[in-house]
Design a protein around this motif. Structure first.
Motif, PDB file in Angstrom:
ATOM      1  N   VAL A  30       0.862  -1.181   0.000  1.00  0.00           N
ATOM      2  CA  VAL A  30       0.000   0.000   0.000  1.00  0.00           C
ATOM      3  C   VAL A  30       0.899   1.232   0.000  1.00  0.00           C
ATOM      4  CG1 VAL A  30      -1.826   1.279   1.170  1.00  0.00           C
ATOM      5  CG2 VAL A  30      -1.757  -1.226   1.337  1.00  0.00           C
ATOM      6  N   LYS A  31       0.792   2.042  -1.051  1.00  0.00           N
ATOM      7  CA  LYS A  31       1.529   3.305  -1.108  1.00  0.00           C
ATOM      8  C   LYS A  31       0.603   4.399  -0.587  1.00  0.00           C
ATOM      9  CE  LYS A  31       2.481   2.772  -5.468  1.00  0.00           C
ATOM     10  NZ  LYS A  31       2.999   3.039  -6.837  1.00  0.00           N
ATOM     11  N   MET A  32       0.996   4.975   0.524  1.00  0.00           N
ATOM     12  CA  MET A  32       0.102   5.884   1.224  1.00  0.00           C
ATOM     13  C   MET A  32       0.747   7.246   1.436  1.00  0.00           C
ATOM     14  SD  MET A  32      -1.865   5.248   4.771  1.00  0.00           S
ATOM     15  CE  MET A  32      -2.988   6.475   5.407  1.00  0.00           C
ATOM     16  N   GLY A  33      -0.040   8.295   1.260  1.00  0.00           N
ATOM     17  CA  GLY A  33       0.401   9.648   1.559  1.00  0.00           C
ATOM     18  C   GLY A  33      -0.403  10.199   2.725  1.00  0.00           C
ATOM     19  N   MET A  34       0.227  11.050   3.522  1.00  0.00           N
ATOM     20  CA  MET A  34      -0.479  11.616   4.666  1.00  0.00           C
ATOM     21  C   MET A  34       0.037  13.021   4.940  1.00  0.00           C
ATOM     22  SD  MET A  34       1.323   9.396   7.679  1.00  0.00           S
ATOM     23  CE  MET A  34       3.097   9.452   7.938  1.00  0.00           C
ATOM     24  N   MET A  35      -0.807  13.811   5.561  1.00  0.00           N
ATOM     25  CA  MET A  35      -0.404  15.154   5.949  1.00  0.00           C
ATOM     26  C   MET A  35       0.526  15.091   7.156  1.00  0.00           C
ATOM     27  SD  MET A  35      -3.836  17.443   5.484  1.00  0.00           S
ATOM     28  CE  MET A  35      -4.575  16.750   6.954  1.00  0.00           C
ATOM     29  N   PRO A  36       1.512  15.971   7.227  1.00  0.00           N
ATOM     30  CA  PRO A  36       2.421  15.975   8.378  1.00  0.00           C
ATOM     31  C   PRO A  36       1.648  16.134   9.693  1.00  0.00           C
ATOM     32  CG  PRO A  36       3.230  17.417   6.643  1.00  0.00           C
ATOM     33  CD  PRO A  36       1.845  17.003   6.236  1.00  0.00           C
ATOM     34  N   THR A  37       2.118  15.480  10.715  1.00  0.00           N
ATOM     35  CA  THR A  37       1.550  15.523  12.065  1.00  0.00           C
ATOM     36  C   THR A  37       0.231  14.765  12.151  1.00  0.00           C
ATOM     37  OG1 THR A  37       2.573  17.658  12.458  1.00  0.00           O
ATOM     38  CG2 THR A  37       0.932  16.966  14.035  1.00  0.00           C
ATOM     39  N   VAL A  38      -0.657  14.974  11.182  1.00  0.00           N
ATOM     40  CA  VAL A  38      -1.943  14.276  11.218  1.00  0.00           C
ATOM     41  C   VAL A  38      -1.731  12.775  11.189  1.00  0.00           C
ATOM     42  CG1 VAL A  38      -4.076  13.846   9.953  1.00  0.00           C
ATOM     43  CG2 VAL A  38      -3.216  16.171  10.187  1.00  0.00           C
ATOM     44  N   GLY A  39      -0.831  12.322  10.307  1.00  0.00           N
ATOM     45  CA  GLY A  39      -0.555  10.903  10.214  1.00  0.00           C
ATOM     46  C   GLY A  39      -0.004  10.344  11.509  1.00  0.00           C
ATOM     47  N   SER A  40       0.898  11.087  12.139  1.00  0.00           N
ATOM     48  CA  SER A  40       1.483  10.619  13.397  1.00  0.00           C
ATOM     49  C   SER A  40       0.468  10.624  14.524  1.00  0.00           C
ATOM     50  CB  SER A  40       2.686  11.491  13.769  1.00  0.00           C
ATOM     51  OG  SER A  40       2.286  12.832  13.977  1.00  0.00           O
ATOM     52  N   PHE A  41      -0.568  11.433  14.392  1.00  0.00           N
ATOM     53  CA  PHE A  41      -1.634  11.480  15.390  1.00  0.00           C
ATOM     54  C   PHE A  41      -2.603  10.305  15.242  1.00  0.00           C
ATOM     55  CE2 PHE A  41      -6.123  13.144  15.683  1.00  0.00           C
ATOM     56  CZ  PHE A  41      -6.279  12.894  17.034  1.00  0.00           C
ATOM     57  N   LEU A  42      -2.951   9.973  14.000  1.00  0.00           N
ATOM     58  CA  LEU A  42      -3.988   8.977  13.767  1.00  0.00           C
ATOM     59  C   LEU A  42      -3.480   7.558  13.509  1.00  0.00           C
ATOM     60  CD1 LEU A  42      -6.629  10.703  11.439  1.00  0.00           C
ATOM     61  CD2 LEU A  42      -6.880  10.116  13.842  1.00  0.00           C
ATOM     62  N   LEU A  43      -2.347   7.421  12.813  1.00  0.00           N
ATOM     63  CA  LEU A  43      -2.047   6.144  12.180  1.00  0.00           C
ATOM     64  C   LEU A  43      -1.188   5.132  12.939  1.00  0.00           C
ATOM     65  CD1 LEU A  43      -1.551   7.126   8.445  1.00  0.00           C
ATOM     66  CD2 LEU A  43      -3.537   6.091   9.538  1.00  0.00           C
ATOM     67  N   PRO A  44      -0.260   5.527  13.795  1.00  0.00           N
ATOM     68  CA  PRO A  44       0.673   4.520  14.331  1.00  0.00           C
ATOM     69  C   PRO A  44       0.014   3.280  14.917  1.00  0.00           C
ATOM     70  CG  PRO A  44       1.425   6.700  14.898  1.00  0.00           C
ATOM     71  CD  PRO A  44       0.063   6.881  14.265  1.00  0.00           C
ATOM     72  N   ASN A  45      -0.975   3.446  15.774  1.00  0.00           N
ATOM     73  CA  ASN A  45      -1.622   2.282  16.389  1.00  0.00           C
ATOM     74  C   ASN A  45      -2.379   1.456  15.371  1.00  0.00           C
ATOM     75  OD1 ASN A  45      -0.671   2.962  18.938  1.00  0.00           O
ATOM     76  ND2 ASN A  45      -2.493   4.138  19.469  1.00  0.00           N
ATOM     77  N   VAL A  46      -3.019   2.134  14.413  1.00  0.00           N
ATOM     78  CA  VAL A  46      -3.771   1.416  13.387  1.00  0.00           C
ATOM     79  C   VAL A  46      -2.833   0.597  12.511  1.00  0.00           C
ATOM     80  CG1 VAL A  46      -5.193   1.693  11.321  1.00  0.00           C
ATOM     81  CG2 VAL A  46      -5.694   3.025  13.361  1.00  0.00           C
ATOM     82  N   ILE A  47      -1.715   1.191  12.137  1.00  0.00           N
ATOM     83  CA  ILE A  47      -0.753   0.472  11.293  1.00  0.00           C
ATOM     84  C   ILE A  47      -0.176  -0.723  12.042  1.00  0.00           C
ATOM     85  CG2 ILE A  47       1.523   0.647  10.205  1.00  0.00           C
ATOM     86  CD1 ILE A  47       0.765   3.492   9.388  1.00  0.00           C
ATOM     87  N   ALA A  48       0.115  -0.554  13.321  1.00  0.00           N
ATOM     88  CA  ALA A  48       0.644  -1.660  14.118  1.00  0.00           C
ATOM     89  C   ALA A  48      -0.352  -2.820  14.163  1.00  0.00           C
ATOM     90  CB  ALA A  48       0.971  -1.184  15.528  1.00  0.00           C
ATOM     91  N   LEU A  49      -1.636  -2.514  14.373  1.00  0.00           N
ATOM     92  CA  LEU A  49      -2.663  -3.555  14.387  1.00  0.00           C
ATOM     93  C   LEU A  49      -2.829  -4.185  13.006  1.00  0.00           C
ATOM     94  CD1 LEU A  49      -5.445  -1.866  16.581  1.00  0.00           C
ATOM     95  CD2 LEU A  49      -4.104  -3.895  17.168  1.00  0.00           C
ATOM     96  N   PHE A  50      -2.783  -3.347  11.977  1.00  0.00           N
ATOM     97  CA  PHE A  50      -2.942  -3.847  10.612  1.00  0.00           C
ATOM     98  C   PHE A  50      -1.830  -4.844  10.270  1.00  0.00           C
ATOM     99  CE2 PHE A  50      -2.253  -3.534   6.004  1.00  0.00           C
ATOM    100  CZ  PHE A  50      -3.536  -3.809   5.536  1.00  0.00           C
ATOM    101  N   LYS A  51      -0.594  -4.530  10.671  1.00  0.00           N
ATOM    102  CA  LYS A  51       0.522  -5.421  10.372  1.00  0.00           C
ATOM    103  C   LYS A  51       0.383  -6.761  11.090  1.00  0.00           C
ATOM    104  CE  LYS A  51       3.803  -4.941   8.367  1.00  0.00           C
ATOM    105  NZ  LYS A  51       4.108  -5.364   6.975  1.00  0.00           N
ATOM    106  N   LYS A  52      -0.256  -6.764  12.249  1.00  0.00           N
ATOM    107  CA  LYS A  52      -0.493  -8.027  12.947  1.00  0.00           C
ATOM    108  C   LYS A  52      -1.488  -8.893  12.181  1.00  0.00           C
ATOM    109  CE  LYS A  52       0.559  -6.499  17.661  1.00  0.00           C
ATOM    110  NZ  LYS A  52       0.026  -6.279  19.042  1.00  0.00           N
ATOM    111  N   HIS A  53      -2.488  -8.233  11.599  1.00  0.00           N
ATOM    112  CA  HIS A  53      -3.500  -8.967  10.846  1.00  0.00           C
ATOM    113  C   HIS A  53      -3.013  -9.348   9.446  1.00  0.00           C
ATOM    114  CE1 HIS A  53      -6.211  -7.501  13.998  1.00  0.00           C
ATOM    115  NE2 HIS A  53      -7.102  -8.365  13.565  1.00  0.00           N
ATOM    116  N   TYR A  54      -2.191  -8.493   8.846  1.00  0.00           N
ATOM    117  CA  TYR A  54      -1.734  -8.713   7.471  1.00  0.00           C
ATOM    118  C   TYR A  54      -0.207  -8.558   7.410  1.00  0.00           C
ATOM    119  CZ  TYR A  54      -6.684  -7.825   6.520  1.00  0.00           C
ATOM    120  OH  TYR A  54      -8.060  -7.864   6.509  1.00  0.00           O
TER     121      TYR A  54
END
Length: 294
Positions: free
Chosen positions: A93-117
């Motif tokens: 998945v090639k993903m773009g994100m706005m600065p700071t917003v990504g660090s606010f929303l995504l880290p936990n979601v990405i960690a969980l996603f990697k466990k599932h996939y």
């Protein structure tokens, strides 16, 4: 040349018998004979030496046998790989994100996603909101984490969490002890805005115009923390997402709610409507919607 011809020929070569090959493949012997005869005619060579009591491969047959096995192995590998992608066992998945917003929303979601996939790679880059839309439109990235509104003619949007914009002021500012303020009360204030390539620039400016005034711009910056420092030195006030205030962590700053109008800051994932979206990207969007959706 058909794949089935190669499959039949390889099995006959392995079994050294049309009869046993027919039993293994669960087809009739005449069907196998017809297929291999057609293959020989197409190649213009004999592949099987049928003169001996025990069937043997000719020189050409040995060559075709070696290549046919490789072709069939590649097809099996391709089929398995496609199956893994279809079942979302692998991909990128090639993903773009706005600065700071990504660090606010995504880290936990990405960690969980990697466990599932675990087989899916996530490649992330930072862009301003306007540049991010361009990257999605051009196909440089699959999915963009941005704020609404987005161009609905070009993009499909998946709304995620939302928050409001708040005013940040110096601790000695006349607003510092207020819990809230009507945006129209700020018409005489000096504003520190984000630069024009950032979505928040337009959001703040349009909110001020709807409240009856055009903001007096003292400074513009592309850096969240620098905006906070400018406010802390009493050079003006600014409007920022509430989550950013916690990250500024500056004792000189005070936060004031905007009572009217409430300025929503709606996060969303966007992707091109008219472009193929990989199974991996679809899986990530669905996962993010489940964990960050409204």
């Amino acid at each position: 040349m058909e794949i089935r011809q190669l499959q039949y020929f390889v099995e006959v070569a392995k079994q050294k018998s049309f009869t046993r090959a027919a039993q293994t493949l669960h087809v009739s012997q005449p069907s196998i004979s017809k297929m291999i005869k057609a293959l020989e005619e197409e190649l213009g060579v004999a592949l099987l030496d049928r003169a001996e009591r025990k069937m043997e491969l000719t020189d050409a047959g040995e060559l075709v046998f070696d290549h046919a096995k490789k072709v069939l192995q590649l097809l099996d590998s391709l089929s398995s790989s496609i199956g893994e992608i279809r079942n979302v066992e692998r991909g990128r998945v090639k993903m773009g994100m706005m600065p700071t917003v990504g660090s606010f929303l995504l880290p936990n979601v990405i960690a969980l996603f990697k466990k599932h996939y675990p087989g899916i790679e996530i490649e992330m880059k930072e862009y301003s909101a306007k540049l991010l839309e361009i990257q999605v439109e051009q196909g440089s990235i699959d999915v963009g984490l941005t704020v609404l509104p987005a161009d609905t003619d070009k993009f499909a949007a998946v709304p995620l969490q939302a928050e409001d914009l708040v005013a940040i002021v110096h601790r000695e500012h006349w607003l510092a002890d207020r819990q809230s303020v009507n945006l129209a009360e700020l018409r005489d204030e000096a504003f520190i805005l984000f630069t024009e390539e950032y979505a928040i620039h337009d959001v703040v400016k349009q909110a001020c115009l709807r409240s009856g005034f055009e903001p007096q711009v003292a400074y513009m910056s592309s850096l969240w923390d620098f905006v906070g420092e400018l406010v802390a030195t009493q050079l003006g006030i600014s409007l920022v997402p509430r989550s950013i205030v916690r990250r500024l962590n500056n004792s000189e700053l005070r936060t004031v709610d905007i009572s009217h109008p409430v300025i929503d800051w709606q996060y969303a994932l966007i992707y091109r409507k008219d472009r193929y979206l990989s199974h991996a990207a679809r899986a990530f969007i669905a996962f993010a919607k489940e964990h960050l959706g409204l």
